[in-house]
Design a protein around this motif. Sequence first.
Motif, PDB file in Angstrom:
ATOM      1  N   ILE A  67       0.873  -1.228  -0.198  1.00  0.00           N
ATOM      2  CA  ILE A  67       0.163  -0.035  -0.005  1.00  0.00           C
ATOM      3  C   ILE A  67       0.840   1.364   0.115  1.00  0.00           C
ATOM      4  N   LEU A  68       1.723   1.262   1.149  1.00  0.00           N
ATOM      5  CA  LEU A  68       2.721   2.332   0.823  1.00  0.00           C
ATOM      6  C   LEU A  68       3.486   2.674  -0.402  1.00  0.00           C
ATOM      7  N   LEU A  69       4.092   1.509  -0.966  1.00  0.00           N
ATOM      8  CA  LEU A  69       4.504   1.559  -2.148  1.00  0.00           C
ATOM      9  C   LEU A  69       3.781   1.931  -3.156  1.00  0.00           C
ATOM     10  N   GLY A  70       2.393   1.647  -3.373  1.00  0.00           N
ATOM     11  CA  GLY A  70       1.630   2.208  -4.190  1.00  0.00           C
ATOM     12  C   GLY A  70       1.138   3.759  -4.115  1.00  0.00           C
ATOM     13  N   TYR A  71       1.377   4.259  -2.897  1.00  0.00           N
ATOM     14  CA  TYR A  71       1.167   5.402  -2.513  1.00  0.00           C
ATOM     15  C   TYR A  71       2.272   6.427  -3.171  1.00  0.00           C
ATOM     16  N   THR A  72       3.288   5.862  -3.233  1.00  0.00           N
ATOM     17  CA  THR A  72       4.563   6.669  -3.991  1.00  0.00           C
ATOM     18  C   THR A  72       4.091   6.812  -5.214  1.00  0.00           C
ATOM     19  N   VAL A  73       3.215   6.132  -5.947  1.00  0.00           N
ATOM     20  CA  VAL A  73       3.147   6.193  -7.422  1.00  0.00           C
ATOM     21  C   VAL A  73       1.882   7.314  -7.566  1.00  0.00           C
ATOM     22  N   LEU A  74       1.044   7.201  -6.561  1.00  0.00           N
ATOM     23  CA  LEU A  74      -0.182   8.180  -6.512  1.00  0.00           C
ATOM     24  C   LEU A  74       0.146   9.473  -6.389  1.00  0.00           C
ATOM     25  N   VAL A  75       1.204   9.850  -5.640  1.00  0.00           N
ATOM     26  CA  VAL A  75       1.750  11.213  -5.325  1.00  0.00           C
ATOM     27  C   VAL A  75       2.974  11.628  -6.065  1.00  0.00           C
ATOM     28  N   LYS A  76       3.138  10.773  -7.193  1.00  0.00           N
ATOM     29  CA  LYS A  76       4.228  11.019  -7.933  1.00  0.00           C
ATOM     30  C   LYS A  76       5.791  11.116  -7.197  1.00  0.00           C
ATOM     31  N   ASN A  77       5.926  10.468  -6.396  1.00  0.00           N
ATOM     32  CA  ASN A  77       7.129  10.412  -5.635  1.00  0.00           C
ATOM     33  C   ASN A  77       7.496  11.536  -4.707  1.00  0.00           C
ATOM     34  N   LYS A  78       6.282  12.230  -4.477  1.00  0.00           N
ATOM     35  CA  LYS A  78       6.411  13.199  -3.213  1.00  0.00           C
ATOM     36  C   LYS A  78       6.615  12.584  -2.096  1.00  0.00           C
ATOM     37  N   PHE A  79       6.104  11.520  -1.958  1.00  0.00           N
ATOM     38  CA  PHE A  79       6.497  10.544  -0.841  1.00  0.00           C
ATOM     39  C   PHE A  79       7.089   9.334  -1.518  1.00  0.00           C
ATOM     40  N   THR A  80       8.388   9.147  -1.032  1.00  0.00           N
ATOM     41  CA  THR A  80       9.104   8.251  -1.740  1.00  0.00           C
ATOM     42  C   THR A  80       9.454   6.842  -1.146  1.00  0.00           C
ATOM     43  N   PHE A  81      10.111   6.151  -1.680  1.00  0.00           N
ATOM     44  CA  PHE A  81      10.573   4.566  -1.533  1.00  0.00           C
ATOM     45  C   PHE A  81      11.125   4.785   0.007  1.00  0.00           C
ATOM     46  N   GLU A  82      12.081   5.778   0.115  1.00  0.00           N
ATOM     47  CA  GLU A  82      13.110   5.915   1.351  1.00  0.00           C
ATOM     48  C   GLU A  82      11.798   6.025   2.386  1.00  0.00           C
ATOM     49  N   ASP A  83      10.939   7.156   2.239  1.00  0.00           N
ATOM     50  CA  ASP A  83       9.931   7.449   3.260  1.00  0.00           C
ATOM     51  C   ASP A  83       9.121   6.095   3.497  1.00  0.00           C
ATOM     52  N   ALA A  84       8.663   5.324   2.532  1.00  0.00           N
ATOM     53  CA  ALA A  84       7.864   4.148   2.859  1.00  0.00           C
ATOM     54  C   ALA A  84       8.844   3.255   3.626  1.00  0.00           C
ATOM     55  N   GLY A  85      10.024   3.179   3.389  1.00  0.00           N
ATOM     56  CA  GLY A  85      10.979   1.980   4.169  1.00  0.00           C
ATOM     57  C   GLY A  85      11.037   2.472   5.456  1.00  0.00           C
ATOM     58  N   PHE A  86      11.211   3.695   5.779  1.00  0.00           N
ATOM     59  CA  PHE A  86      11.390   4.612   7.317  1.00  0.00           C
ATOM     60  C   PHE A  86       9.936   4.113   7.949  1.00  0.00           C
ATOM     61  N   LEU A  87       8.842   4.288   7.288  1.00  0.00           N
ATOM     62  CA  LEU A  87       7.746   4.183   8.142  1.00  0.00           C
ATOM     63  C   LEU A  87       7.790   2.772   8.560  1.00  0.00           C
ATOM     64  N   VAL A  88       7.778   1.673   7.593  1.00  0.00           N
ATOM     65  CA  VAL A  88       7.722   0.117   7.921  1.00  0.00           C
ATOM     66  C   VAL A  88       8.761  -0.162   9.048  1.00  0.00           C
ATOM     67  N   LEU A  89       9.864   0.154   8.751  1.00  0.00           N
ATOM     68  CA  LEU A  89      10.887  -0.206   9.645  1.00  0.00           C
ATOM     69  C   LEU A  89      10.708   0.565  11.265  1.00  0.00           C
ATOM     70  N   SER A  90      10.031   1.765  11.201  1.00  0.00           N
ATOM     71  CA  SER A  90       9.783   2.330  12.492  1.00  0.00           C
ATOM     72  C   SER A  90       8.546   1.532  13.136  1.00  0.00           C
ATOM     73  N   ALA A  91       7.359   0.985  12.442  1.00  0.00           N
ATOM     74  CA  ALA A  91       6.631   0.574  12.868  1.00  0.00           C
ATOM     75  C   ALA A  91       6.856  -0.776  13.483  1.00  0.00           C
ATOM     76  N   ILE A  92       7.918  -1.630  12.896  1.00  0.00           N
ATOM     77  CA  ILE A  92       8.315  -2.775  13.338  1.00  0.00           C
ATOM     78  C   ILE A  92       9.108  -2.591  14.491  1.00  0.00           C
ATOM     79  N   TYR A  93      10.138  -1.641  14.448  1.00  0.00           N
ATOM     80  CA  TYR A  93      11.113  -1.239  15.692  1.00  0.00           C
ATOM     81  C   TYR A  93      10.194  -0.947  16.867  1.00  0.00           C
ATOM     82  N   VAL A  94       9.270  -0.191  16.839  1.00  0.00           N
ATOM     83  CA  VAL A  94       8.274   0.170  18.136  1.00  0.00           C
ATOM     84  C   VAL A  94       7.550  -0.824  18.470  1.00  0.00           C
ATOM     85  N   GLY A  95       6.644  -1.158  17.289  1.00  0.00           N
ATOM     86  CA  GLY A  95       5.599  -2.342  17.686  1.00  0.00           C
ATOM     87  C   GLY A  95       6.018  -3.620  18.177  1.00  0.00           C
ATOM     88  N   LEU A  96       7.070  -4.073  17.677  1.00  0.00           N
ATOM     89  CA  LEU A  96       7.589  -5.402  18.135  1.00  0.00           C
ATOM     90  C   LEU A  96       8.552  -5.286  19.574  1.00  0.00           C
TER      91      LEU A  96
END
Length: 263
Positions: free
Chosen positions: A91-120
């Motif tokens: 979903i996050l990677l798809g969102y990078t396409v919808l906003v034409k890379n204003k939200f980037t692959f690096e941003d998506a990776g940061f969000l996922v890693l943050s959720a895993i780090y704090v969540g787990l």
Amino acid sequence: MKLRIITAVIAILLFFPFVFIGKMPFFIVMYLISSIGLLELLRMRNMTSYPIPTLFTLLLMWVLLLPSKNIFLFNQFDTSKSEFTLVIVLILLGYTVLVKNKFTFEDAGFLVLSAIYVGLGFYYFIETQTAGLHYIFYGILVILATDTGAYFFGRLLGKRKLWPEISPNKTIEGAIGGILLACLVAIIFQLVTPVHSSMYIVIIVTVFASACGQVGDLVESAFKRYYKVKDSGKLLPGHGGILDRFDSWLFVFPFLHFIQFIS
């Protein structure tokens, strides 16, 4: 220092009753604390300016926090936490396409890693509470003793810097002092409320747990230095934010479960 002590006492009086109560009140408090911690991390990178990705990141963390005994929720939908994580990633990677890379692959990776780090990290804290109060207080006391020992040994004996590029005030002598005090506290705790059949195992585990806690503290310091912020938040006067206070917890409790010290 006085403000730190007052805040710590108030926080203990507010938080620890929920640890004793357990069940739903404890889960609600942990979900609240972890959500605040995650948002603190996202603000360091100014990611909260993307409300849709932020919402999906929170959703991912909430799912990762679900206790293992509630895994039947996934069985009903024939899925797992890892599969749900993949869905959020897509979903996050798809969102990078919808906003034409204003939200980037690096941003998506940061969000996922943050959720895993704090969540787990907080997930294993919840699992420890479920396993037994003696385990959770062993872990907390080891962390507090490490912090206390590192502070006082560092002030009294500290000469050699531990990692000045990340945390200029920490010293090697302080780190060793933190481990020594953690071991002393663990020995006393083991004599009063045993957490394992062998005292030697408790001491060995405590050495590594104390070291893990200090790594967790350094990781948080690295975040703040990289993103040029003084504290992760302002919720706890004298301490900073949730992540400033719980950074060691996010490393210690997963470690105790990984080595199967907590059954």
